[in-house]
Scaffold this active site. Structure first.
Site, PDB file in Angstrom:
ATOM      1  N   ASP A 257      47.880  14.942 -90.513  1.00  0.00           N
ATOM      2  CA  ASP A 257      48.855  14.004 -90.241  1.00  0.00           C
ATOM      3  C   ASP A 257      49.710  14.691 -88.972  1.00  0.00           C
ATOM      4  OD1 ASP A 257      48.218  12.506 -92.191  1.00  0.00           O
ATOM      5  OD2 ASP A 257      49.836  13.295 -93.692  1.00  0.00           O
ATOM      6  N   LYS A 279      50.369   9.095 -87.135  1.00  0.00           N
ATOM      7  CA  LYS A 279      50.792   8.189 -86.072  1.00  0.00           C
ATOM      8  C   LYS A 279      50.735   8.582 -84.814  1.00  0.00           C
ATOM      9  CE  LYS A 279      54.411   5.641 -87.532  1.00  0.00           C
ATOM     10  NZ  LYS A 279      55.798   5.332 -87.586  1.00  0.00           N
ATOM     11  N   GLY A 311      54.133  18.190 -96.185  1.00  0.00           N
ATOM     12  CA  GLY A 311      54.946  18.381 -97.513  1.00  0.00           C
ATOM     13  C   GLY A 311      53.933  18.558 -98.806  1.00  0.00           C
ATOM     14  N   ASP A 312      53.968  17.584 -99.647  1.00  0.00           N
ATOM     15  CA  ASP A 312      53.168  17.567-100.951  1.00  0.00           C
ATOM     16  C   ASP A 312      52.445  16.244-100.783  1.00  0.00           C
ATOM     17  OD1 ASP A 312      53.121  18.943-104.022  1.00  0.00           O
ATOM     18  OD2 ASP A 312      52.675  16.694-103.827  1.00  0.00           O
ATOM     19  N   MET A 399      62.441   9.260 -95.528  1.00  0.00           N
ATOM     20  CA  MET A 399      62.230   8.407 -94.329  1.00  0.00           C
ATOM     21  C   MET A 399      63.476   7.497 -93.935  1.00  0.00           C
ATOM     22  SD  MET A 399      58.247   7.053 -95.263  1.00  0.00           S
ATOM     23  CE  MET A 399      57.890   7.785 -96.922  1.00  0.00           C
TER      24      MET A 399
HETATM   25  C1  LIG Z   1      55.522   9.958 -95.264  1.00  0.00           C
HETATM   26  S1  LIG Z   1      56.736  10.983 -95.867  1.00  0.00           S
HETATM   27  C2  LIG Z   1      55.885  12.466 -96.343  1.00  0.00           C
HETATM   28  C3  LIG Z   1      56.491  13.207 -97.343  1.00  0.00           C
HETATM   29  C4  LIG Z   1      55.638  14.350 -97.446  1.00  0.00           C
HETATM   30  N1  LIG Z   1      54.609  14.200 -98.508  1.00  0.00           N
HETATM   31  C5  LIG Z   1      56.392  15.493 -98.478  1.00  0.00           C
HETATM   32  O1  LIG Z   1      56.126  15.849 -99.448  1.00  0.00           O
HETATM   33  O2  LIG Z   1      57.396  15.901 -97.835  1.00  0.00           O
HETATM   34  C6  LIG Z   1      57.459  11.469 -94.277  1.00  0.00           C
HETATM   35  C7  LIG Z   1      59.195  11.873 -94.707  1.00  0.00           C
HETATM   36  O3  LIG Z   1      59.229  13.089 -95.203  1.00  0.00           O
HETATM   37  C8  LIG Z   1      60.568  13.695 -94.614  1.00  0.00           C
HETATM   38  N2  LIG Z   1      60.222  14.745 -94.047  1.00  0.00           N
HETATM   39  C9  LIG Z   1      58.949  15.447 -93.888  1.00  0.00           C
HETATM   40  N3  LIG Z   1      59.210  16.585 -93.262  1.00  0.00           N
HETATM   41  C10 LIG Z   1      60.494  16.923 -92.963  1.00  0.00           C
HETATM   42  C11 LIG Z   1      61.086  17.680 -92.281  1.00  0.00           C
HETATM   43  N4  LIG Z   1      60.617  18.774 -91.728  1.00  0.00           N
HETATM   44  N5  LIG Z   1      62.578  17.419 -92.195  1.00  0.00           N
HETATM   45  C12 LIG Z   1      63.052  16.503 -92.652  1.00  0.00           C
HETATM   46  N6  LIG Z   1      62.393  15.296 -93.304  1.00  0.00           N
HETATM   47  C13 LIG Z   1      61.279  15.802 -93.334  1.00  0.00           C
HETATM   48  C14 LIG Z   1      61.110  12.643 -93.774  1.00  0.00           C
HETATM   49  O4  LIG Z   1      61.859  11.730 -94.436  1.00  0.00           O
HETATM   50  C15 LIG Z   1      59.958  11.864 -93.468  1.00  0.00           C
HETATM   51  O5  LIG Z   1      60.103  10.736 -92.700  1.00  0.00           O
END
Ligand SMILES: C[S@@+](CC[C@H](N)C(=O)[O-])C[C@H]1O[C@@H](n2cnc3c(N)ncnc32)[C@H](O)[C@@H]1O
Length: 491
Positions: A257, A279, A311-312, A399
């Site tokens: 991703d 994206k 993330g997860d 997000m």
């Molecule tokens: C599509 S979601 C994926 C979340 C992911 N699966 C997780 O467990 O963190 C993406 C959102 O996660 C948050 N996010 C992920 N990485 C981040 C980071 N390093 N700093 C701040 N927000 C983050 C933001 O809100 C971003 O828009």
């Protein structure tokens, strides 16, 4: 070879440790782990050793070194802080033809203790012959992270089959071929019996496969590959789990991703195919259906596919949709959790999610984009801001991006006090991390003044105030452009 490596069976055997301090305590613990009958000889004992004596785990000779004890021991360890005493112990050992180790003094020792990587019953012993203990320790650390944690379970499982295999295959060459086929793949996560055992919870599958192979007189490892949905963590590459690293290192294909740290891709095999499915440059995401189809096609073709997700995988990551697609196609997969942005960014920004007095619950939600386009989001439902405002506990909004104003307005509208501490963390856990703090009433203004960068996550609740005391992370280049595309990821 200066030393002959041997693994001694000490179960029930008498061993003596001379010394009553912390080093002696560690040596006693090792000997007890090996099942030895331990006597400690020292005029005084550390609290830990006293506890061992009181609990009847070890015998004690509470006096200065007593050479009369030596002839009754299989091996002896001199672990006092007095060099003269240690040498006296070594000399009586040599006279009595016993093995003796003097801690940190290989010159007078008749055996030395190696560094150990313990995957019992599998043990790896490392020694530098006393020349470079730190080098041996570094090597041990490398092996610790490289060898799967369940390698011992695999060795135990193979042991449980030994007699049955022997009965079925009396010929040694046949048996060797079978075990080679079964165990190959143990270290490179290749689908098969060994991998089933190492993955945990699949013992029955492994048993059935080996049983069938023995009955059929052959063993096959062909068939579909496997998909691994691996959580890559929020940004700092070191937040990947060890299991995630093992699988990433052995994948034939990596689908990643946009939020996956580029540095992580360097861990993939040189010849692994890297496919970006996130994206690009603000354009549309690769459609989820296309990702599912790609996963299925590659696994069907026998490949080991690491689906690396920010993330997860199971927190707003659409990992469950990919897992369901694989399950529906009858293909094998595993899920490796990752550190989700809420906890990772919170930890690096000094914002705990719960705190004994301030917050007993935490809720994760996503801010709905409402664009009707294919997005990374799992849901197109607007969160129930009224209920969320009423909870009064920690709220983490994924997000948030450009919607901080709308989200805070909704929470204020439904009664969450304007003075509630709030923060937006951008590019959390990376060198570019920035954190804007304020209150629910003014956070939107603060963020727009600071200029929001993506990815960003919003924290609302009293725990945010703790950041003033818990902010430990010093990012190298706060606010630097966060590499969203990762298109330039190099290996
Ligand atoms: C599509 S979601 C994926 C979340 C992911 N699966 C997780 O467990 O963190 C993406 C959102 O996660 C948050 N996010 C992920 N990485 C981040 C980071 N390093 N700093 C701040 N927000 C983050 C933001 O809100 C971003 O828009």
């Amino acid at each position: 070879m200066q030393y002959l490596p041997i693994f001694a069976s000490l179960s029930g055997q008498p061993c003596l440790v001379v010394g009553g301090g912390n080093v002696a305590e560690r040596k006693v613990a090792q000997l007890l782990a090996a099942g030895a009958r331990v006597t400690i000889n020292a005029p005084q004992l550390s609290p830990g050793l006293k506890a061992d004596v009181a609990a009847g785990r070890i015998d004690v000779a509470l006096r200065p070194f007593d050479p009369a004890l030596v002839p009754f021991q299989l091996l002896v360890i001199a672990a006092t802080s007095d060099r003269t005493v240690n040498h006296a112990v070594a000399e009586s050992e040599r006279n009595a033809l016993r093995l003796c180790n003097v801690v940190d003094d290989p010159e007078v020792s008749t055996y030395i203790s190696p560094s150990i990587v313990d995957r019992s019953p599998l043990l790896v012993a490392i020694s530098s012959g006393g020349q470079a203990p730190v080098l041996a320790r570094l090597l041990r650390q490398q092996l610790e992270s490289w060898l799967p944690a369940r390698l011992g379970a695999l060795a135990g499982w193979a042991g449980s089959w030994r007699e049955r295999v022997k009965a079925k295959l009396p010929d040694l060459t046949d048996r060797r071929r079978l075990w080679e086929q079964v165990l190959t793949g143990a270290l490179d996560a290749r689908p098969g019996v060994a991998h089933d055992v190492l993955s945990g919870g699949r013992l029955a599958t492994a048993d059935a496969a080996l049983s069938a192979a023995l009955e059929a007189g052959e063993y096959r490892t062909t068939g579909p590959g496997e998909a691994w949905l691996v959580g890559a963590g929020p940004g700092d590459p070191e937040l990947l789990t060890l299991r995630g690293l093992h699988l990433l290192q052995h994948a034939d294909v990596v689908l990643y991703d946009r939020l996956v740290a580029p540095a992580l891709l360097a861990y993939a095999r040189r010849d692994a195919e890297l496919i970006h499915v996130g994206k690009t440059g603000g354009g549309p995401s690769t459609a989820q259906t296309a990702i599912n189809a790609l996963l299925i096609a590659r696994v069907r073709a026998g490949q080991r596919v690491c689906r690396l997700k920010g993330g997860d995988p199971y927190v707003f990551g659409r990992g469950s949709e990919e897992a369901l697609a694989l399950a529906d196609a009858g293909l094998p997969f595993q899920v490796v959790p990752g550190i989700t942005a809420a906890s990772g960014c919170g930890a690096y920004a000094g914002i705990p999610l719960t705190h004994r007095k301030e917050a007993h619950a935490v809720t994760f939600v996503t801010a709905h984009l409402g664009s009707g386009q294919e997005t990374d989001q799992e849901t197109d439902q607007e969160p129930d801001w009224q209920s969320l405002a009423a909870l009064g506990q920690t709220l983490v909004v994924y997000m948030t991006g450009r919607r901080v104003a709308e989200v805070s307005a909704a929470l204020l509208q439904y009664g969450r006090p304007a003075a509630t501490p709030a923060a937006v963390v951008m590019a959390g856990t990376t060198d570019a991390q920035r954190c804007v703090t304020g209150t629910l009433g003014d956070i939107a203004g603060q963020v727009s003044a600071a200029g929001v960068t993506s990815p960003a996550i919003l924290y609302v609740g009293d725990v945010v105030a703790l950041r003033a005391r818990l902010n430990w992370f010093r990012p190298a280049a706060p606010g630097a452009a966060y590499n969203e595309q990762h298109s330039g990821a190099q290996r």
